[in-house]
Design a protein around this motif. Sequence first.
Motif, PDB file in Angstrom:
ATOM      1  N   UNK A   1       0.849  -1.188   0.000  1.00 30.85           N
ATOM      2  CA  UNK A   1       0.000   0.000   0.000  1.00 30.85           C
ATOM      3  C   UNK A   1       0.884   1.236   0.000  1.00 30.85           C
ATOM      4  N   UNK A   2       0.752   2.101  -1.014  1.00 32.63           N
ATOM      5  CA  UNK A   2       1.550   3.340  -1.030  1.00 32.63           C
ATOM      6  C   UNK A   2       1.249   4.194   0.199  1.00 32.63           C
ATOM      7  N   UNK A   3       2.211   4.965   0.611  1.00 33.53           N
ATOM      8  CA  UNK A   3       2.105   5.731   1.855  1.00 33.53           C
ATOM      9  C   UNK A   3       0.959   6.734   1.834  1.00 33.53           C
TER      10      UNK A   3
ATOM     11  N   UNK B   1      -3.562   0.798 -10.470  1.00 32.71           N
ATOM     12  CA  UNK B   1      -2.374   0.468 -11.257  1.00 32.71           C
ATOM     13  C   UNK B   1      -1.063   0.530 -10.508  1.00 32.71           C
ATOM     14  N   UNK B   2      -1.090   0.757  -9.198  1.00 36.20           N
ATOM     15  CA  UNK B   2       0.158   0.762  -8.445  1.00 36.20           C
ATOM     16  C   UNK B   2       0.791  -0.637  -8.497  1.00 36.20           C
ATOM     17  N   UNK B   3       2.121  -0.719  -8.411  1.00 35.39           N
ATOM     18  CA  UNK B   3       2.768  -2.040  -8.371  1.00 35.39           C
ATOM     19  C   UNK B   3       2.158  -2.926  -7.282  1.00 35.39           C
ATOM     20  N   UNK B   4       1.951  -4.180  -7.609  1.00 36.41           N
ATOM     21  CA  UNK B   4       1.379  -5.250  -6.761  1.00 36.41           C
ATOM     22  C   UNK B   4      -0.137  -5.166  -6.644  1.00 36.41           C
ATOM     23  N   UNK B   5      -0.804  -4.288  -7.397  1.00 37.60           N
ATOM     24  CA  UNK B   5      -2.255  -4.133  -7.277  1.00 37.60           C
ATOM     25  C   UNK B   5      -3.046  -5.116  -8.149  1.00 37.60           C
ATOM     26  N   UNK B   6      -2.360  -6.050  -8.819  1.00 36.06           N
ATOM     27  CA  UNK B   6      -3.066  -7.112  -9.539  1.00 36.06           C
ATOM     28  C   UNK B   6      -2.371  -8.449  -9.314  1.00 36.06           C
ATOM     29  N   UNK B   7      -2.516  -9.046  -8.132  1.00 39.86           N
ATOM     30  CA  UNK B   7      -1.991 -10.399  -7.945  1.00 39.86           C
ATOM     31  C   UNK B   7      -2.666 -11.367  -8.912  1.00 39.86           C
ATOM     32  N   UNK B   8      -1.875 -12.213  -9.564  1.00 41.59           N
ATOM     33  CA  UNK B   8      -2.384 -13.147 -10.576  1.00 41.59           C
ATOM     34  C   UNK B   8      -1.848 -14.549 -10.290  1.00 41.59           C
ATOM     35  N   UNK B   9      -2.732 -15.524 -10.387  1.00 39.58           N
ATOM     36  CA  UNK B   9      -2.306 -16.919 -10.219  1.00 39.58           C
ATOM     37  C   UNK B   9      -2.924 -17.542  -8.992  1.00 39.58           C
ATOM     38  N   UNK B  10      -2.492 -18.740  -8.646  1.00 37.38           N
ATOM     39  CA  UNK B  10      -1.210 -19.365  -8.971  1.00 37.38           C
ATOM     40  C   UNK B  10      -1.099 -19.986 -10.358  1.00 37.38           C
TER      41      UNK B  10
ATOM     42  N   UNK C   1       0.026 -10.978   1.448  1.00 34.68           N
ATOM     43  CA  UNK C   1       0.045 -10.248   2.711  1.00 34.68           C
ATOM     44  C   UNK C   1       0.176  -8.758   2.404  1.00 34.68           C
ATOM     45  N   UNK C   2      -0.628  -7.960   3.074  1.00 37.24           N
ATOM     46  CA  UNK C   2      -0.610  -6.504   2.886  1.00 37.24           C
ATOM     47  C   UNK C   2       0.523  -5.891   3.693  1.00 37.24           C
ATOM     48  N   UNK C   3       1.296  -5.044   3.052  1.00 36.77           N
ATOM     49  CA  UNK C   3       2.371  -4.317   3.719  1.00 36.77           C
ATOM     50  C   UNK C   3       2.216  -2.833   3.416  1.00 36.77           C
ATOM     51  N   UNK C   4       2.398  -2.016   4.429  1.00 43.65           N
ATOM     52  CA  UNK C   4       2.335  -0.570   4.239  1.00 43.65           C
ATOM     53  C   UNK C   4       3.715  -0.040   3.877  1.00 43.65           C
TER      54      UNK C   4
END
Length: 312
Positions: free
Chosen positions: A109-111, A171-180, A307-310
């Motif tokens: 999550x962006x700051x 569109x921020x990086x990691x905002x579309x997890x895909x898979x497995x 896992x969500x990281x700030x």
Amino acid sequence: MSVSVLRTADAWWVRTPAGAARIDTAATTTRELLADRAAIAAAAASSDIVAVESLSLISPVTVPCRVVAQMTNFASHVKDSGMDPETVPLTFFRKASGSISGPHDDVIRPAHVNLLDYEVEIGLVFGREMPVGSEIDAENLADYIAGLVVTNDISARDVQLPKTQFYEAKSYPTFTPVGPALVLLEADELKRFTDLRLRLWVNGEVRQDMTVADMIYRPVEALRALTRFQRMDAGDLLLTGTPVGTAISAPAKPIEIIGSLLPPKVKWKMFFKGQAKNPKYLKDGDVVEAAIGTDDGVLDLGRQRTVVRYAR
């Protein structure tokens, strides 16, 4: 019979009942892999197996690619957003392919973002080019859609709503997890699309649980509309909407009416003040799991865990 394709940093794999078999291919992109069906078939029949658990999986959809998404496409979600499913139009938005991440990568999550939301969605992966003006129907749909993936359309709601556009907020990086897995389907299996159930958990609590029976505009209708203006190529990705259960919720009707009379700056300040009290938005350390499959287990797109990281 469906084939589940996995990807690691250095190889492609086919998941079998016994484990994972490496695909003997020079393909480095999803598009190239989909053109090498003989290698995929050979791996599916291989007895040279490793444990799936030993693999560090990354997204089976490679970048760059086009990422297109349908808006408010489940009746339950439309109603929860305060709209009428009978009148909601078929609309699309774009996401940057740089937002794609793996099925077990952290969501960052962006700051400057405060309201981070989730949306489990079925991703359609194109297996061939679809030029503008292509004729799409139920009989040839499988010619264009090679397979399906689990996706999570992560959204920064406090960026999305005031700007009245989706691109940045999703569109921020990691905002579309895909898979497995990229699950390649035969034409008859694709007909079971409506039997798929989408589920999402946050810290083990079920937040979303709905079948495609709730979907308003299904793949044939979506592709017919998309091909009027947007070319798609092999390896491109179309997200098909999410059911009810996201963190965001529409305000009560009286509050909505009052808000419509206020200046935008005041309206959004009031709205976000209320949303800040909503405990469902994702917090630092939250574990988000998403899974899609038929209830009988015949079609199983797998389960992702992030896992969500700030950001600091």
